[in-house]
Enzyme design. Structure first.
Site, short mmCIF file in Angstrom:
data_model
loop_
_atom_site.label_atom_id
_atom_site.label_comp_id
_atom_site.label_asym_id
_atom_site.label_seq_id
_atom_site.Cartn_x
_atom_site.Cartn_y
_atom_site.Cartn_z
N LEU A 71 10.04 -10.78 -63.40
CA LEU A 71 8.93 -11.21 -62.57
C LEU A 71 8.09 -9.96 -62.36
O LEU A 71 8.63 -8.90 -62.02
CB LEU A 71 9.45 -11.77 -61.24
CG LEU A 71 8.51 -12.62 -60.38
CD1 LEU A 71 7.94 -13.79 -61.15
CD2 LEU A 71 9.26 -13.12 -59.14
N ASP A 72 6.78 -10.06 -62.60
CA ASP A 72 5.92 -8.89 -62.58
C ASP A 72 6.10 -8.07 -61.30
O ASP A 72 6.41 -8.59 -60.23
CB ASP A 72 4.45 -9.30 -62.71
CG ASP A 72 4.10 -9.79 -64.10
OD1 ASP A 72 4.95 -9.65 -65.00
OD2 ASP A 72 2.99 -10.32 -64.27
N TYR A 73 5.85 -6.78 -61.44
CA TYR A 73 5.96 -5.84 -60.32
C TYR A 73 5.16 -6.31 -59.11
O TYR A 73 5.62 -6.20 -57.97
CB TYR A 73 5.46 -4.47 -60.80
CG TYR A 73 5.41 -3.38 -59.75
CD1 TYR A 73 6.57 -2.88 -59.18
CD2 TYR A 73 4.18 -2.84 -59.35
CE1 TYR A 73 6.52 -1.87 -58.23
CE2 TYR A 73 4.12 -1.83 -58.41
CZ TYR A 73 5.30 -1.35 -57.84
OH TYR A 73 5.25 -0.36 -56.90
#
Length: 208
Positions: A71-73
């Site tokens: 899951l993106d930063y």
């Protein structure tokens, strides 16, 4: 023999797996959790840049569990954690088409034409991508909220699709993975999956 390809099956009764000469032992039992990943946390167990990782959010008593996918930063929401490598592989692999559902705040007042583009498909640098389902949620004076369900899980897929449709993502939250949601968790919160939720995950990869 040295194994260099992925997806090799072994018989634990006949084979021993070693890394750097040391046997790899499978866990005696598997654990399954869902985490509400906050923004600005990396989905790895260690980060060379010194950023906060999901490992910092896992209590010591939970033991060794690992993120299912990424899951993106700067994204938040549902992140599954487990030490069941076979189930994790199936949940992530595009062949099984497991649903991931997101709420996205996008720039501008999104119209039906842009929603239809996301639904029927947009062209990205790695091929055509389309959402299983797209729905409008609400508008503010300058932005719009939409919900999207995808089945591929390509890197930055939601962001790239919305950008291609003319509405860059400003905030992204995953609300479910394979039908498993947060169930009222606060950001950074962790809970053990119920038997029903685990059955839902296994059903998702059987039906994929």
């Amino acid at each position: 023999r040295i194994v260099s390809e992925m997806g090799v099956s072994i018989d634990p009764a006949k084979n021993v797996v070693k890394v750097d000469g040391r046997p790899v032992r499978t866990p005696e039992s598997f654990s399954y959790y869902v985490l509400d990943k906050p923004r600005h946390v990396v989905c790895t167990m260690a980060d060379p840049e010194g950023r906060a990782t999901v490992r910092n959010l896992i209590p010591a008593e939970v033991g060794r569990v690992y993120p299912v996918g990424r899951l993106d930063y700067d994204a938040e929401g549902v992140l599954l954690l487990t030490n069941d490598g076979d189930l994790a592989h199936r949940l992530m692999h595009p062949r099984f088409g497991v649903e991931r559902t997101y709420h996205a705040k996008v720039k501008g007042r999104i119209e039906d034409a842009a929603l239809e583009r996301l639904r029927t498909g947009v062209y990205l640098e790695d091929g055509r991508a389309q959402a299983e389902d797209v729905r409008f949620l609400r508008r503010t004076s300058e932005n719009s909220w939409i919900t999207l369900t995808l089945r591929e899980g390509r890197q930055h897929e939601v962001k790239r699709m919305c950008l291609a449709a003319g509405h860059p993502v400003q905030k992204l939250r995953r609300i479910s993975y394979a039908g498993v949601g947060l169930g009222g968790l606060a950001p950074g919160g962790l809970r053990h999956l119920t038997a029903a939720a685990l059955a839902q995950l296994r059903r998702a990869v059987r039906e994929g």
